[in-house]
Structures are given as structure tokens and as C-alpha cells.
Design an enzyme around this catalytic site. Sequence first.
Site, PDB file in Angstrom:
ATOM      1  N   LYS A 148       1.638  -3.195   3.847  1.00 56.60           N
ATOM      2  CA  LYS A 148       0.699  -4.295   3.615  1.00 56.60           C
ATOM      3  C   LYS A 148       1.155  -5.586   4.310  1.00 56.60           C
ATOM      4  CE  LYS A 148      -2.153  -2.097   0.821  1.00 56.60           C
ATOM      5  NZ  LYS A 148      -1.582  -0.764   0.666  1.00 56.60           N
TER       6      LYS A 148
HETATM    7  C1  LIG Z   1      -7.847  -0.260  -1.121  1.00 60.94           C
HETATM    8  C2  LIG Z   1      -6.624   0.057  -1.909  1.00 60.94           C
HETATM    9  N1  LIG Z   1      -6.725   0.127  -3.245  1.00 60.94           N
HETATM   10  C3  LIG Z   1      -5.655   0.389  -4.004  1.00 60.94           C
HETATM   11  C4  LIG Z   1      -4.412   0.606  -3.458  1.00 60.94           C
HETATM   12  C5  LIG Z   1      -3.293   0.969  -4.360  1.00 60.94           C
HETATM   13  O1  LIG Z   1      -2.192   0.143  -4.230  1.00 60.94           O
HETATM   14  P1  LIG Z   1      -0.728   0.713  -4.603  1.00 60.94           P
HETATM   15  O2  LIG Z   1      -0.372   1.711  -3.547  1.00 60.94           O
HETATM   16  O3  LIG Z   1       0.124  -0.506  -4.575  1.00 60.94           O
HETATM   17  O4  LIG Z   1      -0.832   1.310  -5.953  1.00 60.94           O
HETATM   18  C6  LIG Z   1      -4.251   0.513  -2.070  1.00 60.94           C
HETATM   19  C7  LIG Z   1      -2.940   0.639  -1.440  1.00 60.94           C
HETATM   20  O5  LIG Z   1      -2.432   1.500  -0.924  1.00 60.94           O
HETATM   21  C8  LIG Z   1      -5.393   0.266  -1.267  1.00 60.94           C
HETATM   22  O6  LIG Z   1      -5.290   0.248   0.058  1.00 60.94           O
END
Ligand SMILES: Cc1ncc(COP(=O)(O)O)c(C=O)c1O
Length: 390
Positions: A183
Site C-alpha cells: 500500500k
Molecule cells: C479494496 C481492499 N479492501 C480490503 C482490503 C483488506 O485489507 P487488509 O489486507 O489490510 O486486511 C484490501 C487490502 O488488501 C483492499 O485492497
Amino acid sequence: MKTEIPLSSPDIGDLERRLVMEVLHSGRLSIGPMVERFEQMVAQRVGTRHAVAVSSGTAGLTLIMAGLGIGPGDEVITTPYSFIASSNVIVHAGATPVFVDVCPTSLNLDPKLVEAAITPNTRAILAVEALGNPTHMDALARLAAKHEIPLIEDSCEALGTVHKGRACGAFGRAGVFGFYPNKQITTGEGGVVVTDDERLADACRSLRNQGRAVGRAGTANGQNQTGSWLEHERFGFNFRMNELAAALGVAQMKRLDELIERRQHVASAYLARLSGVRELVLPTVDPETFMSWFVFVVRLGPDYSGEERDRVIRGLRTHEVGSAAYFPCIHLQKPYRDKFGFREGMFPIAESAGRRSLALPFHTRLTEREVEMVAQTLEVMIRREDLTRA
Ligand SMILES: Cc1ncc(COP(=O)(O)O)c(C=O)c1O
């Protein structure tokens, strides 16, 4: 095999190392001042009254669903073109994901189709800035207000992006950022919920901390301000962010403008280099958007098949250029087909994009020489597909 040009790479510098070491020396590894500092920095950047740091973006979305009381019998309108977590949180809440097709240019939820999908059971719209693109989030916020349903903004891919003068994360009743290492900024794993809604923020603070009653924050001995450590007011989770992750986050937030500038530089280099490749559809940025650039995803033209796209990805990897299919449609993933009976043809625009899109290496340290190498390899792989057809 080592990929010479990786798909993504975190940008960790001396400041990050120093702040993480500070936490290690302090001996305070959870519920401490770094988390609060990180929360303040994110809230200030996004312009919301509250920020609640959590252990992942998925955890943040889960807290919002619980905080809004979304559950069985509720419908949540969402996009099939996203990372799967944005829909999984709806299913885990016991609610029903109602997919709606996307707009062919932005690849975000089409507001007209969203409006048509609203029923008396609709409890929320969960919209995503897919690939970091914020287009239509303003229209979706207006639509949600008109129908008096909350907009949940999954901004996991859009920290730092501003659309029509408003920061991503600040369009919805609540927004969420994710800090996985690909990110704009990373905390290793982590996330932040942002909102102006004080009750929702308090619910998220309590729910992330096993349902304990919460004043604004934990006290020095790890107890909350109003009750004992072993008293719980509701069914909660352990979704706390730890102090080491928050230290990384503080350092990365201090460098956010620098990191965004570098990402913009790499994106501009790709756009300039690839603009003449007629087999490709390049990402478009709305003129009223300041884009922080999560990934650089291109699409092969509409006459290319999924198999051809997959061969291009494999060819890039064989030549040590990182690449991946972003995003395969959520409704076509096994658990969604099995549980809800979704099948091909239901959301044709999302499916077409899902079949034809591929992510190219994208991170702050990518050089112009590497952009050139990626572009040349990509062109060769596309030409190989064209020759196989002929
Ligand atoms: C659009 C979206 N929603 C949710 C997530 C979930 O985030 P995390 O991987 O920090 O749980 C991500 C990340 O990978 C994402 O790109």
C-alpha cells in the site's frame, strides 16, 4: 525464482527504523502512545474527527459492519471488482452481498445501477476505490444520503488520494485504510477506521478491544478509563494495532507526501511510455483527482481472452518482471459461486475487466530504466500472443 523487478516493495527508511527501535526500548508494545499518535496523524490528513487504528483493513471493515449493526436479513450493495475482503466482511456479518456491475472506465460501482438495486432491505452501500481510483465516490455519497443509508467507504487502496476537494476515506459514514506492504504506506499489517460519527468511532474502539468500555484511550497500565481489564460490555474482537506497527505508521505518515510524489512519478513514466501501445487500455485519472497511486494496472484490449492475459502474465514473470491478475471478480471465486450460485455473465463489465487486467511492477524505487524494461517485455509478450493467433 527471484523476480528481478518485483510487483511491489515497501519503502522503509531510517525514520521507520528509529521509531520502531524507540518502541522496543520503551518496553510498551501494545496500547500506547504510538497508536494514538498514528491515529491523530491519519485523522488530520483525512479531515475526519476520529481515527481508530486496527490490525488490518479487513478488521476495520468488520468493525464498521458490527458498529452499524449490520446482520442477517440485511442487504449490502457492493462491487464484484475488488479485493475479496470487501465482500467477505458482508458475508461474515451474516448479511447478503448484492453485487452491482461497474462503470467501464473507472471500474468502480456504477451509481445508476446502485440506485436501481436499492430495496427496503438495503442497509448500506459498501463502495471501494478500486485500484485507488475514487471516481463516483461523491455521487455514491449523495445517493446514500438521498436514501438515508450509510455509505461504507473501502479506501484501503486510496490513502492520500483527493477527489473533488475531499480526501478518500471522508466520503462515507466511515472509511477504512489498509496498510499491507504493497500500500501507499505500510505498518506491516494494519488498518485505520476514519469517521465523523462519534458513536460509531466509540463502538469501533470498544469492539477492537474485546468489547471493553472505552474512554478515549487505554491508560498506562493497559486498563481502560472506565472499567477493569476483565469487564466487557459487548461481544468484541482483538483487532488492536500494536505499538511497533504504529511506529512504522507514524514514520510513514511523516513521509506520505514524499512517497506519493514518487508513486506519481513512476505512474507518469508508465503512462508516457505505454500511451502508444494500442493493445492496452491505460488507467484514466479524473481531472479533479489528486491520485496517490496504489498500483499500476493495465488492461489488454477487449478482444483478448483471459487465457491470453494469463500467458502474458506468465511470460512477464518468466522474464523476471512481477505481474498479477488484478482483480479476478469476487462473485466468480469459489466460495461465492458455491454459497450464492453466482456464475459467469452476471456482471459483464466487471468480468471483462477482470479477465483482461494485469498489474505491473509498481513501487517508489522503480527507475525509468526498469519502467522501460517492463514496457519492452510487455510489448514482446503481447506480440507473441498476436502471432500465435495469426
Ligand atoms: C479494496 C481492499 N479492501 C480490503 C482490503 C483488506 O485489507 P487488509 O489486507 O489490510 O486486511 C484490501 C487490502 O488488501 C483492499 O485492497
